[in-house]
Design a protein around this motif. Structure first.
Motif, short mmCIF file in Angstrom:
data_model
loop_
_atom_site.label_atom_id
_atom_site.label_comp_id
_atom_site.label_asym_id
_atom_site.label_seq_id
_atom_site.Cartn_x
_atom_site.Cartn_y
_atom_site.Cartn_z
N UNK A 68 47.03 45.78 47.38
CA UNK A 68 45.63 46.03 47.02
C UNK A 68 45.49 46.28 45.52
N UNK A 69 44.43 45.73 44.93
CA UNK A 69 44.08 46.00 43.53
C UNK A 69 42.68 46.62 43.53
N UNK A 70 42.46 47.54 42.59
CA UNK A 70 41.23 48.35 42.62
C UNK A 70 39.96 47.60 42.21
N UNK A 71 40.09 46.32 41.84
CA UNK A 71 38.94 45.41 41.62
C UNK A 71 38.19 45.63 40.31
N UNK A 72 37.05 44.93 40.21
CA UNK A 72 36.25 44.86 38.98
C UNK A 72 35.35 46.10 38.85
N UNK A 73 34.32 46.01 38.02
CA UNK A 73 33.40 47.14 37.84
C UNK A 73 32.71 47.55 39.14
N UNK A 74 32.69 46.65 40.12
CA UNK A 74 32.04 46.97 41.39
C UNK A 74 32.98 47.67 42.37
N UNK A 78 43.51 48.20 38.64
CA UNK A 78 43.19 46.90 38.02
C UNK A 78 42.44 47.08 36.70
N UNK A 79 42.95 46.43 35.67
CA UNK A 79 42.35 46.45 34.33
C UNK A 79 41.68 45.11 34.05
N UNK A 80 40.45 45.14 33.52
CA UNK A 80 39.78 43.91 33.10
C UNK A 80 39.12 44.14 31.75
N UNK A 81 39.03 43.07 30.95
CA UNK A 81 38.35 43.19 29.66
C UNK A 81 37.63 41.88 29.34
N UNK A 82 36.33 41.86 29.66
CA UNK A 82 35.51 40.68 29.33
C UNK A 82 34.59 41.00 28.16
N UNK A 83 34.91 42.07 27.41
CA UNK A 83 34.05 42.45 26.29
C UNK A 83 32.83 43.23 26.73
N UNK A 84 32.89 43.82 27.93
CA UNK A 84 31.78 44.63 28.44
C UNK A 84 32.09 46.10 28.14
N UNK A 85 31.11 46.82 27.60
CA UNK A 85 31.35 48.19 27.15
C UNK A 85 31.87 49.09 28.29
N UNK A 86 31.27 48.94 29.47
CA UNK A 86 31.69 49.78 30.61
C UNK A 86 33.18 49.60 30.95
N UNK A 87 33.68 48.38 30.70
CA UNK A 87 35.10 48.13 31.02
C UNK A 87 36.02 48.96 30.12
#
Length: 588
Positions: A135-141, A175-184
């Motif tokens: 399992x991965x903790x997923x995106x901002x949702x 899970x780490x993501x970086x699409x240039x969104x401030x919340x991330x």
């Protein structure tokens, strides 16, 4: 291999994902990556197609799903709008066959028990069916990112520890993501802190919704089709900034430097090595036919055939050899139970007065079918060949399509459900796709072009019989006026190019008109289920189910049979003993 994409949405994340399965493995391979995952939203529609496409390119397929989980403290049975409207994302990947069965079960239950706006599961289900899953903790949702954004650090950490407890410490990743969104940025700092305080491993992903950076525009149009918006609507749902594509290892390494996000890049490869699921094709999983006392399948088939032979041919013994030849062939190929199953539901229909067709296709060439009253056409009389139907040189499941009166077909389906059990029988999914004309109309509406202009362009795509499979490329070649407009009008060129990018993608799921699957063990042990209106359907299309060795039947509803049946009943008012078979075939 040190980076693998573990968060990818194909065209089966309907009207949201645009990573075409046919192109995906090739692009992954060209970037030097050796594995890739599929994680569509709440469904596994494309799992087998993805598996095959990856195998063909020499890329390791990882089968997964981004599931929807109920908010903490809520169950999949709770459906109160204020509390249950928004579910949380969680990425699940199959490590092995146990993981596939568990994921299949979870996804099925999400649809059949937990559906509320989305197909949802809960922590109770996850606890019971976590084996073989990563399992991965997923995106901002996801639940953890959501809590971190709300400033609930301790709550987020506790939830992470709970998931680690459910899946096991080396099977749950932050899970780490970086699409240039401030919340991330906020979330990633929180995840780093959880990692430092708990030792839970991190993994970096890119939430890929399209293949290349330049596909962002077509994806934007796809979202507008989904939400009914136009491209110039400022308040529409959109993915900004435009970097939800398959990033290269170099791009990911630059975003998540090893000295800060320890192990995040390497863990993608580590997970890929852990995941090792193989699909088995061509091995049959026929349901067991419930036999009367004292018989095995073959002796019971022979008994029914002998009874039928006497009814069909009386004392004439000269066709017995053909009957025995067919019986031996059926037994040798392992299809005895298949014939018993078909014979059972066809004869149920006859007893219940449901109109049954005389037989269609190659099945009419079988004397066994004729003696079991599956068909009503004498293969001897018409010189029909059994080998067209079943042939040891071409080992494939026999295919008997059955016609029933259209108003009573569902009664046959209900009989099969009662006999084999609710969870052993399901309908089959089919997909409506964006064909050439419709793609032009959809895109034209999103681009806010006048309907009349778009209609003129769409109608230049050839229509009519045989035109179903005409692509926009074909249309540009065949239609001179369309080609001229495309070459001279910038807006028309943009319209057609965008429509070409989306053409052929599935637009919606529906239920196959006739297809039914009957399985030995519960259906979800082989394939995930979904719901279309009230029908429970397998998430794989008919051809895929056949490749996986499942028994697929076509129950076709035919209006002609109902009309004939009504006519016979009218004749019987004057001639009570009249039957359809009494009409001589040579009577003009």
């Amino acid at each position: 291999m040190s980076f693998v994409h573990l968060h990818v949405h194909t065209e089966y994340s309907l009207l949201d994902g645009a990573c075409r399965i046919r192109d995906l493995p090739g692009i992954v391979k060209a970037m030097g990556q050796t594995a890739c995952a599929v994680t569509d939203h709440g469904v596994m529609y494309g799992a087998v197609d993805f598996y095959r496409a990856c195998k063909a390119e020499g890329v390791k397929p990882i089968i997964g799903c981004e599931v929807y989980v109920t908010p903490q403290g809520r169950t999949r049975f709770d459906k109160v709008h204020e509390l249950d409207a928004e579910s949380r994302h969680l990425v699940l990947l199959c490590e092995n066959e146990e993981g596939y069965r568990n994921l299949s079960y979870l996804v099925s239950k999400g649809w059949t028990e937990g559906f509320y706006i989305k197909p949802r599961i809960d922590l109770e289900l996850l606890r019971q069916h976590s084996g073989g899953l990563v399992a991965l903790s997923a995106c901002l949702a996801g639940e953890i990112p959501r809590r971190l954004r709300n400033g609930e650090y301790e709550n987020a950490k506790n939830y992470a520890l709970e998931l680690a407890d459910i899946f096991g410490p080396d099977h749950f990743y932050l899970e780490l993501q970086d699409h240039g969104i401030r919340d991330q940025q906020i979330v990633n700092q929180g995840i780093l802190r959880i990692h430092q305080e708990t030792g839970l491993p991190m993994v970096c992903t890119n939430d890929a919704h399209y293949l290349r950076k330049e596909d962002a525009e077509a994806h934007d149009v796809l979202l507008c089709i989904q939400t009914g918006k136009t491209i110039d609507d400022e308040n529409r749902m959109r993915y900004e900034p435009r970097n939800f594509y398959l990033r290269s290892e170099e791009e990911m390494a630059a975003l998540f430097p090893a000295d800060v996000y320890e192990g995040a890049l390497e863990n993608t490869a580590r997970i890929a090595e852990m995941c090792d699921l193989e699909f088995t094709f061509g091995k049959y999983h026929l349901p067991e036919f419930q036999l009367p006392e004292g018989y095995d399948s073959f002796s019971y088939l022979k008994k029914l055939c002998d009874d039928g032979y006497r009814e069909r041919y009386g004392d004439d013994e000269k066709y017995r050899d053909q009957l025995h030849y067919e019986q031996d062939m059926i037994e040798k190929m392992g299809f005895t139970d298949y014939f018993l199953i078909v014979s059972d539901f066809v004869n149920y229909a006859r007893r219940a007065g449901i109109p049954v067709g005389p037989g269609r296709g190659s099945a009419a060439g079988s004397m066994v079918s004729y003696c079991l009253h599956i068909t009503d056409i004498d293969p001897v009389k018409y010189n029909l060949y059994f080998e067209r139907f079943l042939n040891p040189e071409r080992v494939s499941m026999p295919d008997i399509d059955m016609d029933f009166g259209d108003t009573r077909r569902d009664e046959v389906f209900e009989h099969v459900r009662r006999k084999y059990g609710d969870d052993h029988v399901a309908h089959i999914v089919t997909f409506g796709t964006m064909a050439a004309r419709n793609a032009i109309r959809d895109v034209g509406r999103v681009m806010n072009m006048p309907y009349a202009d778009v209609d003129v362009i769409a109608k230049q795509v050839p229509a009519g019989p045989g035109a179903l499979h005409i692509t926009l490329d074909d249309a540009l070649r065949l239609s001179k006026p369309l080609r001229e407009q495309y070459e001279t009008d910038e807006q028309v060129k943009k319209l057609i190019d965008t429509a070409r990018a989306l053409e052929g993608m599935p637009r919606h799921a529906s239920t196959h008109a006739a297809g039914v699957v009957i399985t030995k063990r519960p259906v979800y042990e082989y394939v995930p289920l979904a719901k279309n209106d009230d029908a429970v359907v397998c998430q794989y299309v008919m051809t895929t189910l056949e490749e996986l060795g499942l028994l697929k039947m076509d129950f076709l509803g035919l209006r002609n049979l109902t009309v004939l049946d009504d006519a016979v009943k009218m004749v019987q008012e004057r001639l009570p003993d009249f039957k359809l078979s009494d009409i001589p075939e040579d009577d003009p």
